[in-house]
Design an enzyme around this catalytic site. Sequence first.
Site, PDB file in Angstrom:
ATOM      1  N   SER A 139      81.674  57.125  22.290  1.00 18.16           N
ATOM      2  CA  SER A 139      81.011  58.424  22.473  1.00 18.16           C
ATOM      3  C   SER A 139      81.517  59.349  21.377  1.00 18.16           C
ATOM      4  O   SER A 139      82.598  59.108  20.805  1.00 18.16           O
ATOM      5  CB  SER A 139      81.393  59.006  23.841  1.00 18.16           C
ATOM      6  OG  SER A 139      81.104  60.394  23.904  1.00 18.16           O
ATOM      7  N   TYR A 152      87.328  60.833  30.761  1.00 16.13           N
ATOM      8  CA  TYR A 152      86.256  60.291  29.913  1.00 16.13           C
ATOM      9  C   TYR A 152      86.673  60.365  28.444  1.00 16.13           C
ATOM     10  O   TYR A 152      86.569  59.371  27.709  1.00 16.13           O
ATOM     11  CB  TYR A 152      84.971  61.089  30.156  1.00 16.13           C
ATOM     12  CG  TYR A 152      83.761  60.545  29.438  1.00 16.13           C
ATOM     13  CD1 TYR A 152      83.067  59.459  29.942  1.00 16.13           C
ATOM     14  CD2 TYR A 152      83.298  61.134  28.262  1.00 16.13           C
ATOM     15  CE1 TYR A 152      81.942  58.959  29.296  1.00 16.13           C
ATOM     16  CE2 TYR A 152      82.180  60.647  27.609  1.00 16.13           C
ATOM     17  CZ  TYR A 152      81.503  59.554  28.134  1.00 16.13           C
ATOM     18  OH  TYR A 152      80.396  59.065  27.481  1.00 16.13           O
ATOM     19  N   LYS A 156      87.346  57.212  25.854  1.00 13.03           N
ATOM     20  CA  LYS A 156      86.575  56.977  24.626  1.00 13.03           C
ATOM     21  C   LYS A 156      87.479  57.052  23.383  1.00 13.03           C
ATOM     22  O   LYS A 156      87.280  56.321  22.413  1.00 13.03           O
ATOM     23  CB  LYS A 156      85.414  57.969  24.521  1.00 13.03           C
ATOM     24  CG  LYS A 156      84.395  57.850  25.656  1.00 13.03           C
ATOM     25  CD  LYS A 156      83.808  56.445  25.793  1.00 13.03           C
ATOM     26  CE  LYS A 156      82.711  56.387  26.844  1.00 13.03           C
ATOM     27  NZ  LYS A 156      82.147  55.031  27.010  1.00 13.03           N
TER      28      LYS A 156
HETATM   29  N1  LIG Z   1      73.963  59.000  27.660  1.00 16.02           N
HETATM   30  C1  LIG Z   1      74.745  59.568  26.737  1.00 16.02           C
HETATM   31  O1  LIG Z   1      74.461  60.661  26.234  1.00 16.02           O
HETATM   32  C2  LIG Z   1      76.004  58.884  26.283  1.00 16.02           C
HETATM   33  C3  LIG Z   1      76.694  59.476  25.220  1.00 16.02           C
HETATM   34  C4  LIG Z   1      77.844  58.871  24.754  1.00 16.02           C
HETATM   35  C5  LIG Z   1      78.289  57.699  25.326  1.00 16.02           C
HETATM   36  N2  LIG Z   1      77.597  57.141  26.354  1.00 16.02           N
HETATM   37  C6  LIG Z   1      78.127  55.908  26.931  1.00 16.02           C
HETATM   38  O2  LIG Z   1      77.107  54.944  27.033  1.00 16.02           O
HETATM   39  C7  LIG Z   1      77.361  54.101  28.164  1.00 16.02           C
HETATM   40  C8  LIG Z   1      76.143  54.066  29.051  1.00 16.02           C
HETATM   41  O3  LIG Z   1      75.849  55.389  29.458  1.00 16.02           O
HETATM   42  P1  LIG Z   1      74.466  55.794  30.177  1.00 16.02           P
HETATM   43  O4  LIG Z   1      74.149  57.165  29.736  1.00 16.02           O
HETATM   44  O5  LIG Z   1      73.470  54.712  29.994  1.00 16.02           O
HETATM   45  O6  LIG Z   1      74.988  55.857  31.705  1.00 16.02           O
HETATM   46  P2  LIG Z   1      74.229  55.567  33.082  1.00 16.02           P
HETATM   47  O7  LIG Z   1      75.048  56.243  34.133  1.00 16.02           O
HETATM   48  O8  LIG Z   1      72.779  55.936  32.971  1.00 16.02           O
HETATM   49  O9  LIG Z   1      74.344  53.982  33.225  1.00 16.02           O
HETATM   50  C9  LIG Z   1      75.602  53.379  33.382  1.00 16.02           C
HETATM   51  C10 LIG Z   1      75.437  52.010  34.017  1.00 16.02           C
HETATM   52  O10 LIG Z   1      76.750  51.474  34.229  1.00 16.02           O
HETATM   53  C11 LIG Z   1      76.820  50.964  35.541  1.00 16.02           C
HETATM   54  N3  LIG Z   1      78.175  51.027  36.079  1.00 16.02           N
HETATM   55  C12 LIG Z   1      78.871  52.140  36.410  1.00 16.02           C
HETATM   56  N4  LIG Z   1      80.038  51.802  36.965  1.00 16.02           N
HETATM   57  C13 LIG Z   1      80.086  50.446  36.997  1.00 16.02           C
HETATM   58  C14 LIG Z   1      81.032  49.509  37.496  1.00 16.02           C
HETATM   59  N5  LIG Z   1      82.151  49.902  38.105  1.00 16.02           N
HETATM   60  N6  LIG Z   1      80.766  48.192  37.344  1.00 16.02           N
HETATM   61  C15 LIG Z   1      79.616  47.770  36.771  1.00 16.02           C
HETATM   62  N7  LIG Z   1      78.679  48.625  36.303  1.00 16.02           N
HETATM   63  C16 LIG Z   1      78.909  49.950  36.430  1.00 16.02           C
HETATM   64  C17 LIG Z   1      75.886  51.848  36.360  1.00 16.02           C
HETATM   65  O11 LIG Z   1      75.478  51.225  37.579  1.00 16.02           O
HETATM   66  C18 LIG Z   1      74.741  52.066  35.380  1.00 16.02           C
HETATM   67  O12 LIG Z   1      73.759  51.073  35.484  1.00 16.02           O
HETATM   68  C19 LIG Z   1      78.612  54.660  28.835  1.00 16.02           C
HETATM   69  O13 LIG Z   1      79.761  53.954  28.387  1.00 16.02           O
HETATM   70  C20 LIG Z   1      78.656  56.082  28.340  1.00 16.02           C
HETATM   71  O14 LIG Z   1      79.957  56.611  28.347  1.00 16.02           O
HETATM   72  C21 LIG Z   1      76.463  57.711  26.858  1.00 16.02           C
END
Ligand SMILES: NC(=O)c1ccc[n+]([C@@H]2O[C@H](COP(=O)([O-])OP(=O)(O)OC[C@H]3O[C@@H](n4cnc5c(N)ncnc54)[C@H](O)[C@@H]3O)[C@@H](O)[C@H]2O)c1
Length: 256
Positions: A139, A152, A156
């Site tokens: 991130s 968080y 990261k």
């Molecule tokens: N969306 C953003 O803006 C953004 C920005 C930077 C980084 N990220 C990173 O990208 C990744 C995905 O984020 P997203 O926005 O798609 O999130 P999201 O919440 O939409 O999806 C996350 C997925 O991970 C699964 N998950 C959560 N806990 C779990 C566990 N204990 N075991 C197995 N699966 C689990 C959830 O069920 C979900 O399907 C994350 O690592 C997040 O930190 C996202």
Amino acid sequence: MTAKKVVVTGAAQGLGLACAERFHADGAEVVLVDIDEARLAQEAERLGARATPLVSDLARMDAASAEALIAAAEVAMGGIDVLINNAGVIHQADFVDFPEEAFDRTLAVNLKAPFLLGQAAARAMIAAGKGGAIINMSSVNAELAIPNAVAYACSKGGMKQLTAVMAVGLIRHGIRVNAIGPGTIATDMVSRSVAQSDEARRTILSRTPAGRMGEPSEIASVAAFLASDDASYIVGQTIYPDGGRMILNYTMPVEE
Ligand SMILES: NC(=O)c1ccc[n+]([C@@H]2O[C@H](COP(=O)([O-])OP(=O)(O)OC[C@H]3O[C@@H](n4cnc5c(N)ncnc54)[C@H](O)[C@@H]3O)[C@@H](O)[C@H]2O)c1
């Protein structure tokens, strides 16, 4: 070249699902891992052939369950070429009130599980002797702070170094490890956390030169590139698809 065999964690929705969809569309075999059994089954079924759901709670992962998960993925696909450590959680609270349990859980899902799965996948790739690629979903918070998400940001920041250490340790086996550090991408995580209100949305856009949030497919395309031979000399990097946030030293005007 034969079709890639790809494991994606957190693949029931958001960025993980977008990555699974992209690799699948490119002809890969994909194992989708998530804790959300119903949604996972639905998405794997929608993708159809070459997509296998594996239910796992990464918050409770230990070395044995990581080995077992990678072994199950190898059985499903006949090997593993790419691991995408994408699953992640965020908990928001003021620093002084931040619960210990939320700190432990965030570090378990966001950092320890990628470490354990990275180890298990690397062992499988070394045994197969064909190299591979591991991509960690980091991130902009690997570098930037937000005041109410200490666990968080720590996870990261740790992932940046996990990526670097894995990369220098594994490149001699032909395994390239890199990370993706998205800015704000339109997913459930974002609408549930940092973009809950119009005011919060405006705050995000004031820090986003591109003037919009990113789309999940714009992260999946970076993952596809990093897993491909086009990225053959990229080792241990965190790449930031962030609409210009990391380079911005001011705020942007935002329309009301
Ligand atoms: N969306 C953003 O803006 C953004 C920005 C930077 C980084 N990220 C990173 O990208 C990744 C995905 O984020 P997203 O926005 O798609 O999130 P999201 O919440 O939409 O999806 C996350 C997925 O991970 C699964 N998950 C959560 N806990 C779990 C566990 N204990 N075991 C197995 N699966 C689990 C959830 O069920 C979900 O399907 C994350 O690592 C997040 O930190 C996202």
